[in-house]
Scaffold this active site. Structure first.
Site: not given
Ligand SMILES: NC(=O)c1ccc[n+]([C@@H]2O[C@H](COP(=O)([O-])OP(=O)(O)OC[C@H]3O[C@@H](n4cnc5c(N)ncnc54)[C@H](O)[C@@H]3O)[C@@H](O)[C@H]2O)c1
Ligand SMILES: [Zn+2]
Length: 342
Positions: A190, A148, A204
């Site tokens: 953003k 990203e 957006r």
């Molecule tokens: N709402 C929005 O605008 C938006 C934008 C982009 C992505 N998303 C959503 O976000 C999700 C993906 O988010 P993500 O990549 O953060 O994944 P996630 O929330 O699954 O976190 C990734 C992994 O990191 C672990 N983790 C979290 N914090 C940690 C830390 N400080 N230390 C060690 N491990 C840690 C979690 O347990 C998980 O296994 C998807 O569901 C996607 O659809 C939403």
């Molecule tokens: Zn994305």
């Protein structure tokens, strides 16, 4: 105060966070949620409602989400809907959460028909990103967040590229001061876009740069094997290929940016990707929105534009070329040190 934690985050940092929250006279109710995308489901949402209503939540209470995008999406949606909306705050704990998922008020859960199909726009009162929490995030998750970040480099242009270059030159993906700068610039951009166009009517949409093909790759893999930000990197490369065909002069403008994107591809795990399934995924999306395939492309770094009329032939060629580059690169985290888990 109702606090929801991602389980992994809670195991690593729960004690210190809850210590700060448990001030005198404040009643704190907390719940730990299982890690992983499958938690963004109606089943888990139901458990959040049960928990909050059993503890007599009122509209004057406050909800806090501590975790990655999975946690902030699910908890944000619960906050948007319980008692018709309770205020909430986000403490993103992944890089992807800090630069993207926690900002902008899009909240959602998944449905068997697809990702993020049930949701609401519900802005958090604050987003608090503390980079020290990233010390324990595995390198692969950092790279996913950087997918990203590289997207923002394309959208914002030279100022962001310089900031990211300085960070990458430190050869330490966990360098705190440099991460603060990267996250500050990305999240401010953003936030600015969202404050002008919360509902994705025009500006957006630019944030979807790299996501048209990226989403199709994710869905072709059944949302396993590659992480979201990893597929965004591939999607950006495909968008550059589309741009090069639609406007050949962009190739030269974007040569340096492309080198940056390709540099990251060698950090991605190798998987067989199916060009046909990826193209079919895009066609399916197009049918659902009943609109032409919209592509965010770059004239040069910092100058995005939207192309509505990308032909299937152009798409096919772009996806094939992107896959050729991906399958030719090797995985290597060796240049980047990783702090020990605290
Ligand atoms: N709402 C929005 O605008 C938006 C934008 C982009 C992505 N998303 C959503 O976000 C999700 C993906 O988010 P993500 O990549 O953060 O994944 P996630 O929330 O699954 O976190 C990734 C992994 O990191 C672990 N983790 C979290 N914090 C940690 C830390 N400080 N230390 C060690 N491990 C840690 C979690 O347990 C998980 O296994 C998807 O569901 C996607 O659809 C939403
Ligand atoms: Zn994305």
């Amino acid at each position: 105060l109702f606090v929801f934690y991602d389980a992994q985050l809670y195991a690593l940092h729960g004690r210190i966070i809850s210590k700060h929250l448990g001030l005198p006279k404040r009643r704190v109710h907390d719940m730990v949620l299982p890690q992983g995308e499958s938690t963004k489901s109606s089943t888990h949402l139901g458990q959040l409602y049960d928990f909050m209503l059993d503890q007599n939540i009122s509209r004057d209470d406050f909800i806090l989400a501590c975790g990655g995008g999975v946690t902030t999406d699910l908890v944000g949606y619960a906050a948007a809907t319980v008692l018709r909306g309770v205020q909430w705050g986000a403490v993103p704990t992944t890089l992807l959460g800090m630069v993207d998922a926690a900002i902008g008020g899009k909240t959602a859960i998944n449905h068997k028909r697809g990702k993020n199909l049930i949701g609401a726009f519900w802005q958090p009162s604050f987003v608090l990103s503390d980079v020290t929490l990233l010390n324990t995030l595995p390198p692969r998750q950092m790279v996913s967040g950087l997918g990203e970040v590289i997207k923002y480099c394309g959208l914002i242009g030279p100022t962001m590229i310089d900031t990211v270059r300085e960070y990458l030159e430190a050869s330490n993906l966990y360098h705190e001061q440099l991460l603060v700068k990267v996250i500050e610039r990305a999240s401010a951009y953003k936030a600015d876009i969202v404050s002008h166009d919360e509902r994705e009517q025009d500006k957006r949409m630019l944030l979807n740069f790299g996501h048209t093909v990226g989403h199709a790759i994710e869905s072709s893999l059944g949302y396993t094997k590659l992480l979201h930000g990893e597929t965004v990197l591939l999607g950006i490369l495909a968008a550059l290929e589309v741009g090069g065909q639609v406007k050949p002069r962009t190739v030269q403008n974007l040569a340096e940016y492309r080198t940056m994107v390709e540099g990251f591809l060698r950090l991605l795990p190798r998987h067989e990707l199916d060009a046909k399934a990826i193209l079919a995924g895009m066609a399916h999306d197009k049918k659902r929105s009943q609109k032409a395939q919209r592509f965010v492309l770059l004239e040069r770094p910092g100058k995005p534009f939207i192309a509505d009329d990308v032909s299937n032939a152009v798409l096919r060629k772009a996806v094939t070329r992107m896959l050729a580059v991906y399958s030719g690169k090797k995985r290597n985290y060796a240049n980047h040190s990783h702090r020990k888990r605290s």
